[in-house]
Design an enzyme around this catalytic site. Structure first.
Site, PDB file in Angstrom:
ATOM      1  N   ASP A 167       0.825  -1.202   0.000  1.00 46.82           N
ATOM      2  CA  ASP A 167       0.000   0.000   0.000  1.00 46.82           C
ATOM      3  C   ASP A 167       0.862   1.256   0.000  1.00 46.82           C
ATOM      4  OD1 ASP A 167      -2.286   1.912   1.319  1.00 46.82           O
ATOM      5  OD2 ASP A 167      -3.165   0.144   0.389  1.00 46.82           O
ATOM      6  N   HIS A 204      -3.180   5.777   4.565  1.00 48.76           N
ATOM      7  CA  HIS A 204      -3.994   4.681   4.031  1.00 48.76           C
ATOM      8  C   HIS A 204      -3.441   3.322   4.454  1.00 48.76           C
ATOM      9  CE1 HIS A 204      -5.766   2.175   0.707  1.00 48.76           C
ATOM     10  NE2 HIS A 204      -6.795   2.973   0.906  1.00 48.76           N
ATOM     11  N   SER A 413     -11.155  -0.738   0.169  1.00 52.50           N
ATOM     12  CA  SER A 413      -9.797  -0.768   0.710  1.00 52.50           C
ATOM     13  C   SER A 413      -9.772  -1.290   2.136  1.00 52.50           C
ATOM     14  CB  SER A 413      -9.194   0.641   0.713  1.00 52.50           C
ATOM     15  OG  SER A 413      -8.658   0.988  -0.523  1.00 52.50           O
TER      16      SER A 413
END
Length: 477
Positions: A167, A204, A413
């Protein structure tokens, strides 16, 4: 004017990749992004055949120059993929690329004879909230409890399940969170811009790692910053980056991937095919996000879960809304989505505790759900104006908030690490050493059900997850 998130994100990604002219596809519709003037082919004799075929086709195809067809770079190591330039990428606008479309058409007859694809666009692969985001994070007080809450499973180094997250990397203060005290990996290259404002999608990877650790504390989580560049990467580079991620620490039990792209096809991505073939020979289970386009179009590599040979290797994950009863409005869907988990308004770590950080919203919310849902979805709530959106009366002042720890965030996600954690938890609880067997048995034994587009689907709900009230934000229809 209503916000247009895909086009807003096109501009955002283009700014992050200034040396790669991009187009929207297919043609001028907003479904995926790709590199202008370039196609992909397998290296060696097949690439030469593609070059010759495209050049011959362009000789008789008005407006396209056969002399421009040439290799654009060497093969990318183990992926065996070559970029072939078919036009000047600086020509034309972003509404599709006729030269690339012509090159694809020129190979159809040969592909039919060969029984497999020989040429492809060079798509942009992005984190699953990027090209069409579920939403942007919402700050919460430092005392806000995580949701899902941490499970009570003790950590045991001898039996801990290895989870690799590919990621955006980790925020520098991630170990201030007890759940992430053991988490290793790459730090984000730039959490904030030159003005000290948190960058879009910063945190994230940290948020995802926190969700894995909450659902399955008996895990060794490693985060690789493969997608640090605004969460986007060329397909021609992505396969090699996946190889590099597993090379660094070895093939994990579970690979959690919240990135991908659609491509208008049903046979996978040329640029990751070598990695997916290698994956089949390993024991690793790939848990991959289904994407946030509100579409039934296959999203890769998650949709490999529906292809022969990969059904036991890949679990594709769609997002349930905050009450768990149905799909989140933004979630992709279809028979290729194998599992569904909470993915709306989850709570987890975004930044460390050292210093509060400002964030400027990039996307405005809508008056109505952009997908036609009637519940209080993330399209509409909480209300804010974004820097990338321009209403009819002119640019609005973007809303700014402060983050100093936890956040709520939505997207496939985040449903993905929930499922990765549930598989890891199953391995610990049942003393199952095979992650693929654990994934299959978890789905087979699961009794949870949600309704998605009129169909019952398997809903994997963590025991420590708290659903929203049916009549609250994110609740029922």
């Amino acid at each position: 004017m209503a916000p247009q998130r895909f086009r807003e994100q096109f501009a955002q990604i283009q700014r992050s990749m200034p040396d790669v002219p991009l187009a929207m596809g297919p043609d001028d519709t907003g479904e995926f992004l790709y590199e202008k003037g370039v196609v992909l082919a397998r290296d060696g004799e097949e690439a030469r055949l593609v070059e010759d075929t495209v050049r011959e086709h362009f000789t008789t195809f008005a407006g396209l120059d056969p002399d421009r067809v040439r290799r654009a770079g060497p093969r990318t190591n183990r992926t065996g993929i070559t970029r072939i330039r078919v036009a000047d990428p600086g020509e034309g606008g972003a509404e599709g690329d006729p030269a690339v479309a012509g090159a694809l058409r020129s190979l159809r007859t040969l592909e039919g004879r060969a029984g497999r694809r020989m040429v492809s666009r060079n798509h942009i692969v992005s984190i699953a909230v990027n090209a069409c985001p579920g939403d942007e994070p919402v700050p919460l007080p430092r005392t806000a409890p995580p949701n899902p809450a941490p499970a009570a499973t003790p950590y045991d180094a001898a039996t801990a399940v290895g989870v690799l997250v590919v990621d955006t990397g980790l925020v520098r203060d991630h170990r201030d969170w007890p759940l992430l005290a053991r988490t290793d990996g790459d730090l984000e290259t730039d959490e904030c811009d030159e003005d000290g404002v948190l960058r879009q999608y910063s945190g994230h990877g940290t948020f995802i790692a926190g969700l894995v650790a909450a659902v399955a504390p008996n895990t060794d989580v490693t985060v690789r910053g493969t997608l640090n560049d605004a969460g986007a990467i060329l397909e021609s580079e992505f396969g090699e980056k996946l190889f590099e991620a597993v090379d660094e620490g070895g093939w994990p039990d579970i690979l959690s991937l919240s990135a991908g792209t659609s491509n208008g096809r049903t046979d996978g991505l040329l640029g990751v095919h070598a990695f997916m073939e290698e994956l089949r020979t390993r024991r690793t289970l790939l848990v991959a996000a289904a994407g946030n386009n509100g579409s039934a179009t296959p999203f890769w590599p998650a949709a490999y879960a529906d292809l022969p040979g990969w059904q036991d290797t890949v679990v594709s994950v769609g997002a349930l809304r905050a009450d768990g009863a149905g799909a989140a409005c933004f979630s992709n869907h279809g028979p290729w989505v194998r599992a569904w988990a909470p993915g709306e308004r989850l709570t987890g770590p975004l930044t460390g505790f050292t210093t509060p950080v400002p964030y400027v919203y990039q996307h405005s919310t809508y008056d109505d759900c952009r997908y036609g849902f009637s519940y209080a979805c993330t399209c509409r709530h909480p209300r804010h104006s974004g820097a990338l959106s321009e209403p009819a009366e002119g640019p609005a002042k973007a809303d700014q908030v402060m983050f100093e720890g936890p956040a709520q965030w939505s997207g496939t996600s985040f449903a993905t690490p929930v499922v990765a954690g549930l598989v890891a938890s199953y391995m610990t609880d049942r003393r199952e050493g095979d992650p693929r067997a654990a994934g299959g048995r978890l789905l087979a034994e699961n009794t949870g059900v949600a309704e998605v587009r009129g169909e019952d689907v398997p809903a994997l709900l963590p025991p420590t997850w708290t659903p929203a009230a049916a009549d609250g934000p994110g609740g029922g229809e």
